[in-house]
Scaffold this motif. Structure first.
Motif, PDB file in Angstrom:
ATOM      1  N   UNK A   1      -2.607  -2.887  13.275  1.00  0.00           N
ATOM      2  CA  UNK A   1      -1.164  -3.126  13.303  1.00  0.00           C
ATOM      3  C   UNK A   1      -0.635  -3.239  14.720  1.00  0.00           C
TER       4      UNK A   1
ATOM      5  N   UNK B   1      -6.000   0.829  10.164  1.00  0.00           N
ATOM      6  CA  UNK B   1      -4.697   0.173  10.022  1.00  0.00           C
ATOM      7  C   UNK B   1      -3.845   0.333  11.281  1.00  0.00           C
ATOM      8  N   UNK B   2      -3.980   1.496  11.928  1.00  0.00           N
ATOM      9  CA  UNK B   2      -3.219   1.702  13.169  1.00  0.00           C
ATOM     10  C   UNK B   2      -3.679   0.703  14.231  1.00  0.00           C
TER      11      UNK B   2
ATOM     12  N   UNK C   1      -9.997   8.207   4.006  1.00  0.00           N
ATOM     13  CA  UNK C   1      -8.581   7.895   4.218  1.00  0.00           C
ATOM     14  C   UNK C   1      -8.271   7.906   5.709  1.00  0.00           C
ATOM     15  N   UNK C   2      -8.798   8.907   6.397  1.00  0.00           N
ATOM     16  CA  UNK C   2      -8.587   8.971   7.841  1.00  0.00           C
ATOM     17  C   UNK C   2      -9.120   7.706   8.526  1.00  0.00           C
TER      18      UNK C   2
ATOM     19  N   UNK D   1     -10.547  12.616   1.790  1.00  0.00           N
ATOM     20  CA  UNK D   1      -9.919  12.936   3.077  1.00  0.00           C
ATOM     21  C   UNK D   1     -10.462  12.095   4.228  1.00  0.00           C
ATOM     22  N   UNK D   2     -11.766  12.078   4.362  1.00  0.00           N
ATOM     23  CA  UNK D   2     -12.309  11.408   5.539  1.00  0.00           C
ATOM     24  C   UNK D   2     -12.188   9.882   5.485  1.00  0.00           C
TER      25      UNK D   2
ATOM     26  N   UNK E   1      -9.543   4.797   7.252  1.00  0.00           N
ATOM     27  CA  UNK E   1      -8.692   3.649   6.927  1.00  0.00           C
ATOM     28  C   UNK E   1      -7.426   3.665   7.782  1.00  0.00           C
ATOM     29  N   UNK E   2      -6.837   4.853   7.936  1.00  0.00           N
ATOM     30  CA  UNK E   2      -5.599   4.932   8.696  1.00  0.00           C
ATOM     31  C   UNK E   2      -5.832   4.535  10.150  1.00  0.00           C
ATOM     32  N   UNK E   3      -6.954   5.009  10.699  1.00  0.00           N
ATOM     33  CA  UNK E   3      -7.270   4.610  12.070  1.00  0.00           C
ATOM     34  C   UNK E   3      -7.382   3.084  12.146  1.00  0.00           C
TER      35      UNK E   3
ATOM     36  N   UNK F   1       0.841  -1.195   0.000  1.00  0.00           N
ATOM     37  CA  UNK F   1       0.000   0.000   0.000  1.00  0.00           C
ATOM     38  C   UNK F   1       0.874   1.242   0.000  1.00  0.00           C
TER      39      UNK F   1
END
Ligand code: HDD
Ligand code: HEM
Ligand code: HEM
Lengths: 490, 336
Positions: B103, B99-100, B92-93, B89-90, B95-97, B66
């Motif tokens: 992980x 993935x965090x 993506x946010x 934008x939102x 998704x990042x949350x 990715x």
């Protein structure tokens, strides 16, 4: 092409390519600017905590593994198995926050890539290709492969992971240094085009920044290892492996800190040459002149353009920066536009964070050299309580110095994003401020929770190990030895 | 424009192909490990550890695809990168949350005090769910041209659900291959549920895409093309049929064909992806900006390409090595 503007609803910036980058400065985007800066600062600050640990811890683990290969002493493998868990945890934190970083450019700073993408792009691409994949793939073998592959393969995997983390530090610091001291490019229609890759990679501040950061990582790990080992000794854990790591931490710290102070000094001289306004802010010096004092403490007032309270060493700054008391040191008042707007960074945050970094460095010097003396006198096992408490308290001091150092560097570059090329406000996206606010709160909440969880799990692991729960029941063949059968009963 | 001797033509094209390849590899690889995360709540406590063990050595490298994909978008098509990511934008946010959360839960669930384990298991599931849903949502929005209208959002919500179920299918297919005994049998059951996501997801997007623009419609339904392209949907149907039949007969006593569903699912993802790439080419922002308009300067692209030619084979090589080292049925993960 105005009709197209609706197409992306609220958020769109197609216009940017069309209208040019200089369009947004007034009105609402300013809020977005401030919030985006805070958000970026929060994300990168959180991210940098973990690479700072993994870069050097990778090499430390390689050292432990090699010591084991050479001596066959069990304690080295115990050390490895304990610290590799902390490595794994830190690595995971670094990866997930790093992924966030790589999206930030697009979501919050589209102007950055549009303007300097031709330089930043290849550097980031090389980081992903030469570093991230190397780390990520061999990490699995390093963490879980000890029982599946030959000892030398496991040693090699450890090496490759350590090498990969260092490579990623190299590439990202090349980019960051280029943002401070750009060269090897030309501007065509307001877009940066690369002309000389050698000049871009070996830009003037890169060697200093790389050395200083790698040493910072080494110190962070040295004090973390010493601190956690001290904690375990305080809890009454007398295992050989704990004494070994206390010794390792103290000796490494004591060896690196003088180098770091030296490197920091050179770094400052380099900055003086290329970014004098930043140095003026670091020194808190308003007027250019000779015999400038070294301020140990002061309260800079940006509005009144003066310091309210000063304790300093006479001519100290002149001596450090120009090597003679009469040396002329630049002052902030040289960096003010005709109409009175400041062209220098905000003074107070740069001034204070620089002092926090140097102060932490001095504390590290005192503690590690004192620790060295006590180590000779008493040995690791009988170290008195007070210095042990000192080391335990300083476990995460590397983080503080590293963050303070980065704040000095990055805030010191303001109002530029890329020195002299692109200002921060010209790079920001026009996502609505409320949206940025929402995501900022979200990130902060997660980061706070994760930092707490991270520190408490590390102490929990230390506590568990101190209670004498065996780290491993496996027997390890050394490199070159035939694979030994697993102990019966396992 | 049509001359492939011109670097302003073949460089963007090559980079679009490379980016497509990384997205595809990402969707397959992280697809299966996100899918395994989605299945967590269905497993009992002992099985949960095995689920995680089956993806433990791989997930990090999987996610790096990715980073590469987004990196290539950023380096090769800088203006498109800004437009797509600010428009999304939102999600993506979110998704990042996701993935965090996911992980870090890998690590925390194994290292935190045992009493906290259920909490991290939950975080692991929720993270996988957020990541999968937001990816599906972004896929839907992209197909619809990144415009935020009610009907587009509704469509994107549907693709979010279907991609999530699709991921859980490929996750179950992975588990069929990597586990044995009861767990394997249960994974077959999960796959029976998940296959619907695959069918509706791929079917829905294939049906919707041509109607997004007349240009795409013509690309599929004008005459000679229609015949050249027909093997694609036919092959997809055949694969679905094969999967359908397999998951009624697995697990076989001697574990034959345990890899069948996973292989077929990979092929299906690849076909669907190829179809989308065909539809959207030459646009990188649908119907807005082509890869040729968005491309970075040729001198910058060629410097990356040189590196890629050396590094990509090495990456593929050692990735294969790691799958080889951790081959066979998943066992408990140990640091020693
Ligand atoms: C353990 C961490 C640590 C310690 C003990 C020190 N530093 Fe540092 N410093 C960093 C970690 C760091 C850093 C985080 O790594 C920075 C930020 C950017 C960089 O390249 O290094 C940095 C930046 C930085 C800069 C700014 C460079 C610029 O303008 O961009 C200067 C002048 C110094 N340092 C000087 C020093 C001095 C004189 C120290 C003496 C005690 C010192 N540092 C200790
Ligand atoms: C090496 C890679 C780095 C890159 C490419 C980078 C890039 C940037 C960018 C794009 C900004 C502009 C946004 C802003 O003004 O806030 C910025 C500012 C900033 N960065 Fe960095 N940064 C890097 C490293 C770091 C690190 C490691 C830290 C801290 C730990 C850091 C701390 C900050 C802070 C605090 C600001 C805010 C400055 C201000 O707005 O006053 N940066 N950097
Ligand atoms: C804006 C700046 C940055 C971006 C976009 C960025 C991006 C990333 C990404 C995507 C990862 C995850 C890689 C993976 O999947 O394995 C990562 C990890 C890493 N980053 Fe950063 N990073 C930035 C700043 C920095 C800085 C300033 C440093 C150190 C000086 C650094 C050092 C590392 C290291 C060593 C790793 C390896 C993983 C780890 O140890 O945690 N990065 N970064």
């Amino acid at each position: 092409m105005a009709p197209d503007d609706q197409i992306f609803g609220n958020y769109l910036i197609v216009s940017k390519a069309r209208v040019g980058l200089q369009t947004q400065s007034e009105g609402e985007p300013l809020d977005t600017l401030i919030l985006s800066r805070i958000q970026f600062g929060a994300n990168i600050s959180f991210h940098i905590l973990f690479p700072t640990i993994t870069i050097a811890l990778g090499w430390a683990l390689l050292f432990f593994r090699l010591r084991f290969n050479a001596t066959g002493e069990r304690k080295w493998m115990d050390v490895y198995v304990f610290w590799v868990k902390i490595f794994a945890l830190s690595f995971a934190m670094g990866v997930v926050s790093g992924i966030t970083m790589s999206f930030q450019f697009g979501t919050n700073w589209p102007g950055f890539m549009e303007t300097v993408g031709n330089v930043a792009g290849p550097l980031l691409a090389y980081e992903v290709m030469t570093a991230f994949f190397l780390e990520a793939v061999f990490l699995g073998i390093m963490l879980f492969g000890a029982s599946r592959v030959k000892p030398w393969v496991h040693t090699l995997a450890t090496f490759l992971v350590a090498f990969g983390t260092t490579m990623s530090a190299f590439w990202i610091l090349v980019l960051n240094s280029w943002m401070h001291t750009p060269q090897g490019y030309e501007l065509r229609d307001g877009i940066v085009h690369a002309t000389d890759w050698f000049a871009i990679i070996f830009n003037p501040s890169m060697p200093y920044r790389l050395v200083h950061m790698l040493l910072a990582s080494g110190l962070t790990v040295a004090f973390l290892v010493a601190g956690i080992s001290a904690l375990r000794l305080l809890w009454g854990d007398r295992a050989e492996s704990v004494k070994t790591t206390l010794r390792f931490g103290i000796i490494t710290g004591a060896a690196l800190i003088p180098l770091q102070i030296l490197a920091g000094d050179f770094h400052g001289l380099n900055t003086l040459e290329h970014q004098p306004a930043k140095v003026a802010a670091m020194e808190g010096n308003w007027e250019t002149g000779p015999n400038i004092p070294l301020l140990l403490f002061a309260v800079p007032d940006g509005d009144a353009r003066q310091n309210n309270f000063e304790i300093g060493v006479p001519s100290g700054a002149s001596i450090i920066l120009k090597h003679k008391p009469s040396g002329v040191v630049p002052g902030l008042n040289d960096f003010v536009a005709e109409d009175g707007t400041a062209l220098h960074p905000p003074v107070a945050p740069v001034f204070y964070s620089f002092r926090i970094m140097v102060g932490t460095g001095m504390a590290m010097l005192v503690l590690s050299w004192g620790g060295l003396y006590l180590l000779r006198r008493y040995g690791a096992g009988d170290m008195p309580t007070v210095p042990l408490v000192g080391f335990a308290a300083m476990s995460f001091s590397g983080w503080i110095a590293t963050l303070a150092g980065w704040y000095t560097t990055e805030i010191g570059r303001q109002p530029w994003l890329v020195q002299g090329v692109l200002s921060t406000k010209d790079a920001v996206s026009d996502v609505p401020a409320g949206m940025v606010m929402g995501t900022l709160i979200g990130y902060l909440a997660i980061y706070a929770a994760l930092t707490i969880a991270y520190i408490s799990v590390i102490t929990y692991l230390a506590r568990k190990a101190s209670r004498g729960e065996p780290l491993s029941t496996r027997r390890y063949p050394r490199s070159g030895e035939a694979e030994v059968a697993v102990i019966p009963g396992e | 424009m049509e001359t492939f001797g011109d670097p302003a033509v073949w460089l963007p094209w090559t980079f679009a192909a490379l980016m497509g390849l990384s997205i595809l590899i990402y969707v397959i690889l992280d697809g299966f490990d996100l899918g395994v995360g989605l299945l967590m709540p269905l497993a009992d406590d002992a099985e949960k550890d095995l689920l995680v063990a089956s993806i433990g050595p791989f997930w990090d490298a999987n996610e790096t695809w990715l980073v590469l994909a987004i990196g290539l978008l950023l380096v090769a098509f800088p203006p498109a990168h800004g437009i797509i990511l600010t428009a999304l934008y939102f999600p993506v946010f979110v998704m990042l949350v996701g993935l965090i959360l996911r992980g870090v839960s890998f690590e925390f669930r194994a290292k935190a005090p045992i009493a906290q384990k259920p909490r991290w298991n939950l975080a692991f599931f929720l993270g996988s769910l957020l990541a999968a849903m937001s990816q599906g949502f972004m896929l839907g929005m992209y197909v619809m041209g990144l415009t935020w209208t009610v009907s587009h959002v509704a469509f994107a919500l549907l693709t979010a659900v279907f991609l999530t179920v699709g991921y859980s299918f490929i996750g179950a297919a992975w588990l069929i291959a990597k586990t044995g005994g009861d767990l394997q049998a249960r994974a077959v059951g999960w796959a029976r549920g998940g296959i619907w996501g695959l069918i509706f997801g791929i079917g829905g997007i294939s049906l919707a895409t041509p109607f997004v623009s007349p240009r795409i419609f013509d690309k599929w339904f004008s005459l000679p093309e229609f015949f050249y392209l027909s093997p694609m949907p036919l092959l997809s149907l055949a694969l679905v049929g094969y999967l359908w039949w397999q998951i009624r007969h697995l697990p076989r006593p001697d574990d034959r064909r345990a890899w069948g569903p996973f292989a077929a699912a990979m092929a299906l993802f690849t076909l669907a992806f190829g179809g989308m790439a065909y539809s959207f080419y030459p646009y990188v922002v649908p119907e807005q900006i082509t890869i040729y308009d968005a491309a970075a300067a040729p001198e910058s692209l060629s410097i990356i390409l040189i590196g890629t030619l050396f590094v990509l084979p090495a990456i593929l090589g050692y990735t294969a090595l790691s799958y080889y080292i951790f081959r066979g049925k998943a066992t408990e993960l140990r640091y020693d």
